[in-house]
Design a protein around this motif. Structure first.
Motif, mmCIF file in Angstrom:
data_model
loop_
_atom_site.group_PDB
_atom_site.id
_atom_site.type_symbol
_atom_site.label_atom_id
_atom_site.label_comp_id
_atom_site.label_asym_id
_atom_site.label_seq_id
_atom_site.Cartn_x
_atom_site.Cartn_y
_atom_site.Cartn_z
ATOM 1 N N ASN A 167 0.827 -1.205 0.000
ATOM 2 C CA ASN A 167 0.000 0.000 0.000
ATOM 3 C C ASN A 167 0.857 1.249 0.000
ATOM 4 N N TRP A 168 0.390 2.288 -0.665
ATOM 5 C CA TRP A 168 1.041 3.601 -0.615
ATOM 6 C C TRP A 168 0.030 4.654 -1.063
ATOM 7 N N SER A 169 0.386 5.916 -0.922
ATOM 8 C CA SER A 169 -0.500 6.997 -1.336
ATOM 9 C C SER A 169 0.300 8.032 -2.119
ATOM 10 N N VAL A 170 -0.367 8.698 -3.038
ATOM 11 C CA VAL A 170 0.212 9.788 -3.812
ATOM 12 C C VAL A 170 -0.779 10.941 -3.778
ATOM 13 N N ALA A 171 -0.362 12.060 -3.174
ATOM 14 C CA ALA A 171 -1.218 13.252 -3.068
ATOM 15 C C ALA A 171 -2.572 12.906 -2.449
ATOM 16 N N GLY A 172 -2.553 12.050 -1.423
ATOM 17 C CA GLY A 172 -3.773 11.702 -0.707
ATOM 18 C C GLY A 172 -4.604 10.606 -1.349
ATOM 19 N N ARG A 173 -4.199 10.106 -2.508
ATOM 20 C CA ARG A 173 -4.940 9.029 -3.182
ATOM 21 C C ARG A 173 -4.274 7.699 -2.874
ATOM 22 N N GLU A 174 -5.081 6.717 -2.423
ATOM 23 C CA GLU A 174 -4.552 5.435 -1.974
ATOM 24 C C GLU A 174 -4.380 4.461 -3.149
ATOM 25 N N PHE A 175 -3.233 3.759 -3.138
ATOM 26 C CA PHE A 175 -2.933 2.734 -4.133
ATOM 27 C C PHE A 175 -2.623 1.426 -3.412
ATOM 28 N N ALA A 176 -2.815 0.319 -4.117
ATOM 29 C CA ALA A 176 -2.470 -0.994 -3.574
ATOM 30 C C ALA A 176 -2.036 -1.900 -4.722
ATOM 31 N N HIS A 214 -3.174 9.322 -13.404
ATOM 32 C CA HIS A 214 -3.481 10.689 -13.817
ATOM 33 C C HIS A 214 -2.298 11.645 -13.713
ATOM 34 N N SER A 215 -1.128 11.131 -13.416
ATOM 35 C CA SER A 215 0.044 12.008 -13.349
ATOM 36 C C SER A 215 1.318 11.174 -13.410
ATOM 37 N N LYS A 216 2.417 11.819 -13.745
ATOM 38 C CA LYS A 216 3.710 11.142 -13.760
ATOM 39 C C LYS A 216 4.115 10.751 -12.337
ATOM 40 N N ASP A 217 3.720 11.543 -11.347
ATOM 41 C CA ASP A 217 4.038 11.192 -9.955
ATOM 42 C C ASP A 217 3.399 9.864 -9.573
ATOM 43 N N GLU A 218 2.139 9.663 -9.973
ATOM 44 C CA GLU A 218 1.474 8.396 -9.666
ATOM 45 C C GLU A 218 2.177 7.243 -10.374
ATOM 46 N N LEU A 219 2.585 7.457 -11.608
ATOM 47 C CA LEU A 219 3.262 6.406 -12.350
ATOM 48 C C LEU A 219 4.625 6.089 -11.755
ATOM 49 N N ASN A 220 5.359 7.125 -11.367
ATOM 50 C CA ASN A 220 6.693 6.919 -10.787
ATOM 51 C C ASN A 220 6.640 6.123 -9.485
ATOM 52 N N ALA A 221 5.540 6.253 -8.737
ATOM 53 C CA ALA A 221 5.429 5.587 -7.441
ATOM 54 C C ALA A 221 5.189 4.086 -7.576
ATOM 55 N N ILE A 222 4.835 3.620 -8.771
ATOM 56 C CA ILE A 222 4.543 2.198 -8.966
ATOM 57 C C ILE A 222 5.815 1.365 -9.009
ATOM 58 N N LYS A 223 6.794 1.821 -9.747
ATOM 59 C CA LYS A 223 7.960 0.995 -10.061
ATOM 60 C C LYS A 223 8.688 0.461 -8.837
ATOM 61 N N PRO A 224 8.919 1.267 -7.761
ATOM 62 C CA PRO A 224 9.624 0.710 -6.596
ATOM 63 C C PRO A 224 8.883 -0.433 -5.913
ATOM 64 N N ARG A 225 7.562 -0.568 -6.171
ATOM 65 C CA ARG A 225 6.779 -1.630 -5.522
ATOM 66 C C ARG A 225 6.800 -2.927 -6.319
ATOM 67 N N ILE A 226 7.310 -2.893 -7.552
ATOM 68 C CA ILE A 226 7.353 -4.096 -8.376
ATOM 69 C C ILE A 226 8.710 -4.760 -8.188
ATOM 70 N N MET A 264 0.444 -8.528 -12.224
ATOM 71 C CA MET A 264 -0.137 -8.238 -10.917
ATOM 72 C C MET A 264 -1.271 -7.219 -11.072
ATOM 73 N N ALA A 265 -2.079 -7.098 -10.035
ATOM 74 C CA ALA A 265 -3.218 -6.179 -10.063
ATOM 75 C C ALA A 265 -2.854 -4.886 -9.345
ATOM 76 N N LEU A 266 -2.876 -3.780 -10.062
ATOM 77 C CA LEU A 266 -2.656 -2.468 -9.460
ATOM 78 C C LEU A 266 -4.007 -1.829 -9.194
ATOM 79 N N CYS A 267 -4.263 -1.521 -7.929
ATOM 80 C CA CYS A 267 -5.553 -0.984 -7.509
ATOM 81 C C CYS A 267 -5.384 0.448 -7.018
ATOM 82 N N ALA A 268 -6.467 1.211 -7.045
ATOM 83 C CA ALA A 268 -6.406 2.590 -6.548
ATOM 84 C C ALA A 268 -7.801 3.085 -6.233
#
Length: 274
Positions: free
Chosen positions: A64-73, A106-118, A183-187
Motif C-alpha cells: 500500500n502507498w499513497s500519492v497526493a492523498g490518493r490510496e494505491f495498492a 493521472h500524473s507522472k508522480d502516480e506512475l513513478n510511485a509504482i515501479k519501486p513496488r514491483i 499483478m493487479a494495481l488498484c487505486a
C-alpha cells in the motif's frame, strides 16, 4: 496449485511477486537451460528433485502507498485482466461498497510511485484499468475517471482488438486480455472536483460522458438542486475552467437552443441568460 481463475499460488501462502515461467496450467517445475533457470508447468507426475525452503509468509501479499492523498495498492499475485479487476474491487470493500478499483493513472508522480513496488520490473508487469472502446476506437478508464494522462511506450498502442493497459517500466502498453503474468494495481477512484463561489457549488464529475443527456442525468443524480451548470459571471467561468484542468478537457454546460428555429440560448436550470 491453481485457483479457479487459474492464477498460480505458492503453497506456503506467500505472494507471487516474481515470475520466471510460462502461463500453462498445472504444477511448476524449475528447468535449467542455456539461458538460465525457467519455470515450466507439468501435470504433477514427472520426475524432478524436491526444492524446499523455509516459509516466506512474512512477505505481505498487498503493498500500500499513497500519492497526493490518493490510496494505491498492489496485489502481488498474478491475474488475468478480469480477475485483477475483481480482486481490486473486493479489496477493502465494506458492506458491498467498493473502496478501490483497478487503477487509473493521472500524473507522472502516480506512475513513478509504482515501479519501486514491483520486485522485478523487467519481468513483472501490472494491469492498469485502461481499456479500449472498440466502437469509438479510444481508451477509457474502468473507474469512470477522465482520460487526462497517458505515457505510451515506443510503438504503443500497437493492437487493433480489445486490449488492456499494463506497465512496462514506466510506460503504458496495450496487451490482450489473456495475458496472465500481471499483478493487479488498484487505486481509489479520483474524487470529483468541487468548489463554491457566491453560495453556488460547482461540481466536475470524473467520468467523461459520451452525450449531453447522460451528462445531465449525472448532474441531476447529485440532488434536486443540481443541473448542468449555468454561468453568470467571468469569475464563475474562470472557476469552472480551472476545475476542468485548463485546456486539456471539455465539459458539458446546461445551455440549449432550438435547432430548427435557431432561437436564443437559454439555461436549463431556468436562470436568466445574463
Amino acid at each position: 496449485t491453481l485457483t479457479e481463475t487459474h492464477n498460480f499460488a505458492w503453497l506456503d501462502g506467500s505472494p507471487i511477486d516474481y515470475w520466471r515461467g510460462n502461463t500453462g496450467t498445472g504444477w511448476l517445475v524449475m528447468v535449467g537451460s542455456a539461458s538460465g533457470p525457467w519455470w515450466h508447468t507439468h501435470g504433477g507426475t514427472d520426475n524432478a528433485l524436491p526444492l524446499c525452503s523455509t516459509n516466506a509468509t512474512g512477505i505481505p501479499a498487498v503493498a500500500n502507498w499513497s500519492v497526493a492523498g490518493r490510496e494505491f495498492a498492489l496485489i502481488r499475485r498474478f491475474h488475468f485482466y478480469e480477475s485483477a479487476k475483481t480482486a481490486c474491487r473486493q479489496l477493502y470493500a465494506s458492506d458491498g461498497v467498493t473502496q478501490m478499483d483497478i487503477a487509473s493513472i493521472h500524473s507522472k508522480d502516480e506512475l513513478n510511485a509504482i515501479k519501486p513496488r514491483i520486485p522485478d520490473a523487467s519481468l513483472v508487469r501490472t494491469y492498469l484499468g485502461g481499456r479500449r472502446d472498440l466502437n469509438l476506437d479510444e481508451f477509457y478508464w474502468e473507474d469512470g475517471s477522465v482520460w487526462d494522462f497517458v505515457l505510451w511506450g515506443t510503438g504503443q498502442p500497437d493492437r487493433t482488438h480489445e486490449t488492456y493497459l499494463d506497465t512496462d517500466g514506466l510506460d503504458f502498453h496495450d496487451v490482450p486480455s489473456y495475458m496472465r503474468n500481471h499483478m493487479a494495481l488498484c487505486a481509489e477512484p479520483p474524487k470529483p472536483n468541487e468548489a463554491t463561489l457566491n453560495g453556488r457549488t460547482f461540481h466536475i464529475g470524473t467520468r467523461r460522458e459520451k452525450n449531453f443527456t447522460k451528462a445531465r442525468d449525472y448532474c441531476r443524480s447529485l440532488g434536486a438542486s443540481y443541473d448542468l451548470a449555468s454561468i453568470h459571471s467571468s469569475a464563475e467561468n474562470a472557476l469552472i475552467y480551472a476545475l476542468l484542468g485548463g485546456n486539456s478537457t471539455n465539459g458539458w454546460l446546461g445551455a440549449t437552443t432550438d435547432e430548427k428555429t435557431r432561437a436564443a440560448f437559454s439555461w436549463l436550470d431556468g436562470s436568466a441568460w445574463n
